[in-house]
Design an enzyme around this catalytic site. Structure first.
Site, PDB file in Angstrom:
ATOM      1  N   GLU A 134      -1.894  -4.947   6.831  1.00  0.00           N
ATOM      2  CA  GLU A 134      -0.985  -6.051   7.009  1.00  0.00           C
ATOM      3  C   GLU A 134      -1.376  -6.778   8.179  1.00  0.00           C
ATOM      4  OE1 GLU A 134       2.644  -3.336   5.285  1.00  0.00           O
ATOM      5  OE2 GLU A 134       2.469  -3.633   7.539  1.00  0.00           O
ATOM      6  N   HIS A 167       8.263  -6.143   2.089  1.00  0.00           N
ATOM      7  CA  HIS A 167       8.756  -4.785   2.593  1.00  0.00           C
ATOM      8  C   HIS A 167       9.971  -4.296   1.625  1.00  0.00           C
ATOM      9  CE1 HIS A 167       6.025  -4.966   6.014  1.00  0.00           C
ATOM     10  NE2 HIS A 167       6.027  -3.608   6.030  1.00  0.00           N
TER      11      HIS A 167
END
Length: 222
Positions: A134, A167
């Protein structure tokens, strides 16, 4: 490899890893979790290899303009960033609760903990593999691709927004501000390792705290 080509390569690699659980879906849950863990770690290793293999040619504007590039600042801001990120998370959760009246909880975190309880090996994906990928994608690659067109601050807003959306947790601003904070760490030192340390450390502490609460049978007050 230029920063543009490297960034696109890392984004595509992240996409493959992100959707890898669908490859293992026909198999047993243990194979799905084990396979997903393996692809997350493999993805992180490949990104680290790509980074070092193209370190001299693929340089972002953030890395060119950074001031606090000393390893001392990287370590200091990285490790202090762990706790600052958790404070930011708590503050934004608190604001959300004050506005909506809904108690702070992360379905994303709860799902991850449930998987870890079923297969402890998955902790490697959530505390190491996932955060490393990420940071390379949402901080270095996305900002590296867009900064020359929009400037750092707009690039950070774009990457933090995408970081939050990916997310799928329903707490947009919590993940947005955490992503923006990690982007600031990266900007201050020009080293992606700063935000990697903070992100991995925060995820690790959150997982440990959740597991302790589970095994100690502790419930947060309603």
């Amino acid at each position: 490899m230029s920063i543009k080509k490297l960034s696109i390569t890392m984004i595509l690699l992240y996409g493959l890893v992100f959707f890898s659980p669908f490859i293992f879906r026909p198999f047993s849950p243990d194979i799905v979790i084990g396979g997903t863990t393996f692809t997350y770690i493999l993805g992180a290793v490949l990104m680290i290899w790509l980074y070092f293999n193209n370190k001299k040619t693929a340089i972002t504007q953030v890395e060119q303009n950074a001031k606090l590039t000393s390893p001392v600042f990287v370590m200091l801001l990285g490790f202090s960033g762990i706790f600052m990120a958790m404070i930011i998370q708590a503050i934004v959760f608190g604001i959300e609760t004050a506005i909506t009246g809904v108690q702070p909880s992360s379905q994303n975190t709860q799902n991850i903990i449930a998987v870890i309880l079923a297969n402890p090996l998955f902790i490697l994906a959530t505390t190491i593999g996932g955060p490393i990928m990420e940071e390379f994608v949402f901080r270095r690659s996305l900002i590296g691709l867009t900064e020359s067109y929009t400037g750092f601050w707009i690039s950070a807003i774009i990457s933090s927004s995408l970081f939050s959306v990916i997310h799928q947790d329903g707490h947009f601003f919590v993940y947005f501000f955490m992503g923006f904070f990690f982007a600031l760490l990266y900007k201050m030192t020009g080293k992606i390792w700063t935000s990697i340390i903070a992100h991995c450390g925060m995820n690790t502490l959150v997982v440990i705290a959740q597991l302790v609460m589970h095994y100690a049978n502790i419930e947060l007050p309603k």
